[in-house]
Design a protein around this motif. Structure first.
Motif, mmCIF file in Angstrom:
data_model
loop_
_atom_site.group_PDB
_atom_site.id
_atom_site.type_symbol
_atom_site.label_atom_id
_atom_site.label_comp_id
_atom_site.label_asym_id
_atom_site.label_seq_id
_atom_site.Cartn_x
_atom_site.Cartn_y
_atom_site.Cartn_z
ATOM 1 N N ILE A 109 0.840 -1.006 -0.041
ATOM 2 C CA ILE A 109 0.053 0.019 -0.079
ATOM 3 C C ILE A 109 1.011 1.226 0.069
ATOM 4 O O ILE A 109 1.834 1.275 0.774
ATOM 5 C CB ILE A 109 -0.841 0.265 1.243
ATOM 6 N N PHE A 110 0.455 2.231 -0.935
ATOM 7 C CA PHE A 110 1.393 3.465 -0.843
ATOM 8 C C PHE A 110 0.774 4.589 -1.170
ATOM 9 O O PHE A 110 -0.554 4.404 -1.682
ATOM 10 C CB PHE A 110 2.521 3.179 -2.117
ATOM 11 N N SER A 111 1.089 5.881 -0.785
ATOM 12 C CA SER A 111 0.484 7.090 -1.147
ATOM 13 C C SER A 111 1.106 7.794 -2.235
ATOM 14 O O SER A 111 2.070 7.744 -2.567
ATOM 15 C CB SER A 111 0.457 8.029 0.164
ATOM 16 N N VAL A 112 0.162 8.352 -3.005
ATOM 17 C CA VAL A 112 0.485 9.090 -4.178
ATOM 18 C C VAL A 112 -0.219 10.443 -4.149
ATOM 19 O O VAL A 112 -1.394 10.702 -3.443
ATOM 20 C CB VAL A 112 0.159 8.496 -5.541
ATOM 21 N N ALA A 113 0.408 11.410 -4.680
ATOM 22 C CA ALA A 113 -0.259 12.884 -4.913
ATOM 23 C C ALA A 113 -0.177 13.557 -6.054
ATOM 24 O O ALA A 113 1.004 13.595 -6.596
ATOM 25 C CB ALA A 113 0.203 13.545 -3.562
ATOM 26 N N GLY A 114 -1.209 13.752 -6.908
ATOM 27 C CA GLY A 114 -1.031 14.520 -7.994
ATOM 28 C C GLY A 114 -1.087 13.743 -9.287
ATOM 29 O O GLY A 114 -0.773 12.812 -9.184
ATOM 30 N N PRO A 115 -1.267 14.157 -10.380
ATOM 31 C CA PRO A 115 -1.381 13.393 -11.546
ATOM 32 C C PRO A 115 0.018 13.226 -12.184
ATOM 33 O O PRO A 115 0.226 11.914 -12.606
ATOM 34 C CB PRO A 115 -1.794 14.623 -12.795
ATOM 35 N N ASN A 116 1.145 13.651 -11.787
ATOM 36 C CA ASN A 116 2.434 13.210 -12.179
ATOM 37 C C ASN A 116 2.592 11.695 -11.425
ATOM 38 O O ASN A 116 3.270 10.770 -12.189
ATOM 39 C CB ASN A 116 3.690 14.175 -11.613
ATOM 40 N N TRP A 331 -4.609 6.781 -1.342
ATOM 41 C CA TRP A 331 -3.991 5.463 -1.282
ATOM 42 C C TRP A 331 -4.054 4.673 -2.380
ATOM 43 O O TRP A 331 -5.232 4.509 -3.062
ATOM 44 C CB TRP A 331 -4.877 4.839 0.056
ATOM 45 N N ALA A 332 -3.104 4.036 -2.727
ATOM 46 C CA ALA A 332 -2.873 2.931 -3.801
ATOM 47 C C ALA A 332 -2.523 1.713 -3.388
ATOM 48 O O ALA A 332 -1.801 1.586 -2.386
ATOM 49 C CB ALA A 332 -2.182 3.461 -4.968
ATOM 50 N N VAL A 333 -3.110 0.665 -4.012
ATOM 51 C CA VAL A 333 -2.870 -0.701 -3.591
ATOM 52 C C VAL A 333 -1.907 -1.483 -4.797
ATOM 53 O O VAL A 333 -2.442 -1.305 -5.995
ATOM 54 C CB VAL A 333 -4.004 -1.552 -3.406
ATOM 55 N N ASN A 334 -0.872 -1.990 -4.571
ATOM 56 C CA ASN A 334 0.199 -2.241 -5.450
ATOM 57 C C ASN A 334 -0.541 -3.705 -6.141
ATOM 58 O O ASN A 334 -0.888 -4.739 -5.547
ATOM 59 C CB ASN A 334 1.428 -2.985 -4.759
ATOM 60 N N SER A 335 -0.657 -3.578 -7.476
ATOM 61 C CA SER A 335 -1.318 -4.607 -8.345
ATOM 62 C C SER A 335 -0.463 -5.837 -8.572
ATOM 63 O O SER A 335 -0.832 -6.750 -9.301
ATOM 64 C CB SER A 335 -1.842 -4.016 -9.433
ATOM 65 N N ASN A 336 0.939 -5.647 -8.346
ATOM 66 C CA ASN A 336 1.769 -6.568 -8.667
ATOM 67 C C ASN A 336 1.814 -7.765 -7.541
ATOM 68 O O ASN A 336 2.466 -8.814 -7.738
ATOM 69 C CB ASN A 336 3.410 -6.109 -8.549
ATOM 70 N N ASN A 337 1.200 -7.447 -6.617
ATOM 71 C CA ASN A 337 1.029 -8.756 -5.619
ATOM 72 C C ASN A 337 0.119 -10.042 -6.026
ATOM 73 O O ASN A 337 -0.803 -9.483 -6.965
ATOM 74 C CB ASN A 337 0.573 -8.220 -4.217
ATOM 75 N N ASP A 338 -0.076 -11.130 -5.360
ATOM 76 C CA ASP A 338 -1.087 -11.944 -5.586
ATOM 77 C C ASP A 338 -2.361 -11.444 -5.094
ATOM 78 O O ASP A 338 -2.600 -10.645 -4.240
ATOM 79 C CB ASP A 338 -0.677 -13.121 -4.861
ATOM 80 N N ASP A 339 -3.351 -12.160 -5.449
ATOM 81 C CA ASP A 339 -4.752 -11.770 -5.136
ATOM 82 C C ASP A 339 -5.202 -11.621 -3.707
ATOM 83 O O ASP A 339 -5.639 -10.583 -3.257
ATOM 84 C CB ASP A 339 -5.653 -12.721 -6.113
ATOM 85 N N ALA A 340 -4.343 -12.432 -3.004
ATOM 86 C CA ALA A 340 -4.842 -12.396 -1.598
ATOM 87 C C ALA A 340 -4.240 -11.035 -0.948
ATOM 88 O O ALA A 340 -5.055 -10.639 -0.130
ATOM 89 C CB ALA A 340 -4.141 -13.862 -0.634
ATOM 90 N N THR A 341 -3.074 -10.832 -1.319
ATOM 91 C CA THR A 341 -2.401 -9.761 -0.641
ATOM 92 C C THR A 341 -3.228 -8.347 -1.154
ATOM 93 O O THR A 341 -3.299 -7.502 -0.344
ATOM 94 C CB THR A 341 -0.776 -9.452 -1.225
ATOM 95 N N VAL A 342 -3.536 -8.343 -2.281
ATOM 96 C CA VAL A 342 -4.182 -7.384 -2.892
ATOM 97 C C VAL A 342 -5.487 -6.997 -2.199
ATOM 98 O O VAL A 342 -5.905 -5.979 -1.651
ATOM 99 C CB VAL A 342 -4.429 -7.303 -4.407
ATOM 100 N N GLN A 343 -6.116 -8.064 -2.041
ATOM 101 C CA GLN A 343 -7.574 -8.166 -1.292
ATOM 102 C C GLN A 343 -7.424 -7.727 0.386
ATOM 103 O O GLN A 343 -8.226 -6.937 0.814
ATOM 104 C CB GLN A 343 -8.615 -9.469 -1.290
ATOM 105 N N ALA A 345 -5.065 -5.675 1.429
ATOM 106 C CA ALA A 345 -4.860 -4.593 1.503
ATOM 107 C C ALA A 345 -6.060 -3.739 1.516
ATOM 108 O O ALA A 345 -6.389 -2.538 2.229
ATOM 109 C CB ALA A 345 -3.708 -3.953 0.279
ATOM 110 N N LYS A 346 -6.931 -3.951 0.611
ATOM 111 C CA LYS A 346 -8.088 -3.422 0.182
ATOM 112 C C LYS A 346 -9.100 -3.522 1.521
ATOM 113 O O LYS A 346 -9.638 -2.554 2.123
ATOM 114 C CB LYS A 346 -9.036 -3.901 -0.978
ATOM 115 N N ASP A 347 -9.025 -4.652 2.148
ATOM 116 C CA ASP A 347 -9.976 -4.924 3.394
ATOM 117 C C ASP A 347 -9.408 -3.919 4.588
ATOM 118 O O ASP A 347 -10.140 -3.580 5.420
ATOM 119 C CB ASP A 347 -9.653 -6.284 3.979
ATOM 120 N N PHE A 348 -7.933 -3.722 4.704
ATOM 121 C CA PHE A 348 -7.297 -2.781 5.700
ATOM 122 C C PHE A 348 -7.829 -1.460 5.647
ATOM 123 O O PHE A 348 -8.211 -0.516 6.685
ATOM 124 C CB PHE A 348 -5.815 -3.136 5.669
#
Length: 444
Positions: A109-116, A331-343, A345-348
Motif C-alpha cells: 500500500i502506498f500514497s500518491v499525490a497529483g497527476p504526475n 491510497w493506492a494498492v500494489n497490483s503486482n501482488n497476488d490476489d490474496a495480498t491485494v484483497q 490491502a483493500k480490506d485494511f
C-alpha cells in the motif's frame, strides 16, 4: 469548491495535495508494527497463511497513531502482519517511493499525490472500484481518479486546508479581529499593529516564515496566486505548457510581508522551529500552515492547542475568505501482488475508514477531516480541522493546483528561486522569469 456531500461536494482541485513535498514536511521519522519486510506470504501456526502488508506513506505527523491503529487491526486479524514506513521532512517521499519500486522492494500500500505520481505508478495500481471506501468517498474527492469505465485508481486520505494559523490571545490583546482580515490591506494593517506592540505582547515577531522549507512558499503560498489562472484544477496545471504568473505582484506582497515581520534569519528557519519553537511556545502571532500541525501543537501544549488557535484564509483579491482545501494524498494498492495480498490491502483500508474503531482513530487520533460518508454524527476534535470542515461545508474553498506542477519543479527550480530572492541573490523579476522558463523547459 467543496460543499457538503448531500448538496454535491465539489472540489476545485483534481488530485490535490499537500504535496508529497508539501504536506509531509513535519520531520523525518519512520515507524513499524510487528512483522517483517516483503510481500511474500509466510506460514502461520496452522491457521493458514500470514499476509504481510508493507505500507509506505508520506505524512509523518500521524505515524505513531497509524502504527497504533495497525496494531489494533492485527489483534483482530491474526493472519495479517503490517509494517508502516512513514517518510517526510528532510527526505523526499516521492524519490524514496520510486527507489523502492525500482529496487524491487515494493510496498503493498502506498500514497500518491497529483497527476504526475498517478501517471508514473499507473501500471502498478490495483482497481479500487470494488472497495467499500470508494463507494463511501465524498463526491468531488474521487471523481478525478476515476476512469470512464468505472475503474478507480486510488482512494482519498482526508481533507486538509491551510492558511494563517494565529494565536487568539495575542491577536485579542493587540486589538485585532481575525474575522476582519479578508484583504491584503487589512492583514498588513493588523501585522503592523501587532509588530508595534511586540514587547507588550511578549512575542519576538509577528510571523515565523520557514524559508528553509521551500514547499511552504513554492507549493502552498504560490498555490493561492496560481490557482485562479489554472482554474483551481491541477489537471489544468499538469497540462499547462507555460505559466503567466498573472498575480505575481500579489504573491510578492504576501511573501514580503511575512519575511519582513518574521523571526530571523528566515532562510535558516525550518518547519519544526516554526511550529514547535516559535508558534506553540507563543513567540509569534501567526504562521502560514495547515490543520495537519494540530497533533504537534497538542503534544507541545494541549491547552494552547485546544483553546488558543484559529485559522483564516490567505487574502486573495476576488477570492476573499476562501480557504485552500483539498485531498493531500491518495491510497493506492500494489497490483503486482497476488490476489490474496491485494484483497487484504483493500480490506485494511476499508476497515480503517469505515469500521467504528477505524473511524474513531481517523477523527480522534489522526485528527483527519474525513473524506467519506458515515462521519456525520462524529465530533471533530480540534479547532483547525473544524475550520477546514466548516469552510468545506459552506463551499468557501480555493482549489489546490500545486500537485499538477511538473515533477521536481518546486523542489529543484521554483522553491530555490524564491529562496534566492529572499536571500538577495535574485530580484523578484528574475526569480519569476527563471521559474517561468523552468516550467516551460520541464514541460517539453
Amino acid at each position: 469548491m467543496l460543499e457538503n456531500h448531500d448538496s454535491k461536494v465539489r472540489m476545485g482541485a483534481l488530485f490535490t495535495g499537500a504535496c508529497a513535498v508539501l504536506l509531509a514536511a513535519c520531520g523525518n521519522e519512520s515507524g513499524a508494527g510487528p512483522g517483517g519486510m516483503g510481500t511474500e506470504s509466510g506460514e502461520s501456526d496452522g491457521d493458514g497463511e500470514t499476509i504481510q502488508l508493507n505500507i509506505m506513506q508520506g505524512k509523518v505527523e500521524f505515524n505513531e497513531q497509524f502504527n497504533e491503529l495497525a496494531d489494533q487491526y492485527m489483534e483482530e486479524n491474526e493472519n495479517v502482519q503490517i509494517e508502516i514506513t512513514s517518510v517526510g521532512g528532510g527526505t523526499d517521499y516521492f524519490t524514496q517511493l520510486t527507489t523502492r519500486f525500482s529496487s524491487g522492494d515494493e510496498p503493498d500500500i502506498f500514497s500518491v499525490a497529483g497527476p504526475n505520481e498517478i501517471e508514473q505508478f499507473q501500471d502498478t495500481m490495483a482497481d479500487m472500484s470494488d472497495t467499500e471506501a470508494a463507494d463511501a468517498a465524498l463526491e468531488g474527492t474521487i471523481e478525478n481518479v476515476t476512469h470512464d469505465d468505472g475503474r478507480i485508481d486510488a482512494i482519498p486520505y482526508n481533507l486538509e486546508g491551510y492558511g494563517f494559523i494565529y494565536n487568539k490571545e495575542v491577536l485579542e490583546q493587540a486589538g485585532v479581529n481575525p474575522e476582519e482580515l479578508s484583504t491584503y490591506e487589512e492583514l498588513q494593517e493588523a501585522v503592523e499593529t501587532i509588530d508595534s506592540q511586540k514587547e507588550d505582547l511578549g512575542i519576538e515577531a509577528v510571523f515565523a516564515l520557514p524559508g528553509a522549507e521551500s514547499w511552504v512558499m513554492g507549493d502552498h503560498l504560490a498555490n493561492v496566486y496560481l490557482s485562479p489562472e489554472l482554474n483551481e484544477n491541477p489537471v489544468d496545471a499538469y497540462n499547462a505548457e507555460s505559466l503567466a504568473f498573472e498575480r505575481a505582484d500579489e504573491f510578492k506582497n504576501m511573501l514580503d510581508l511575512q519575511a519582513e515581520y518574521s523571526i530571523e534569519p528566515v532562510l535558516s528557519l525550518d518547519y519544526s522551529q516554526q511550529v514547535e519553537e516559535y508558534f506553540s511556545l507563543g513567540e509569534v502571532a501567526m504562521i502560514q500552515q495547515g490543520n495537519w500541525i494540530y497533533p504537534t501543537l497538542e503534544q507541545m501544549d494541549p491547552e494552547f492547542a485546544e483553546s488558543n488557535v484559529g485559522m483564516i484564509p490567505i487574502p486573495l483579491e476576488g477570492y476573499e475568505d476562501q480557504l485552500p482545501v483539498g485531498v493531500p494524498n491518495y491510497w493506492a494498492v500494489n497490483s503486482n501482488n497476488d490476489d490474496a495480498t491485494v484483497q487484504a490491502a483493500k480490506d485494511f483500508l476499508d476497515w480503517m475508514y469505515l469500521s467504528d474503531e477505524g473511524k474513531e482513530f481517523v477523527v480522534s487520533e489522526f485528527n483527519f477531516v474525513p473524506a467519506y460518508e458515515g462521519y456525520e454524527d462524529m465530533e471533530i476534535n480540534d479547532p483547525l480541522s473544524q475550520t477546514v470542515y466548516d469552510y468545506s461545508q459552506n463551499g468557501e474553498t480555493l482549489g489546490w493546483v500545486f500537485t499538477g506542477f511538473p515533477t521536481g519543479y518546486q523542489l529543484n527550480e521554483f522553491g530555490p528561486n524564491l529562496q534566492a530572492y529572499l536571500g538577495g541573490n535574485m530580484s523578484w523579476e528574475e526569480a519569476i522569469e527563471a521559474s517561468k522558463q523552468a516550467w516551460e523547459s520541464m514541460r517539453q
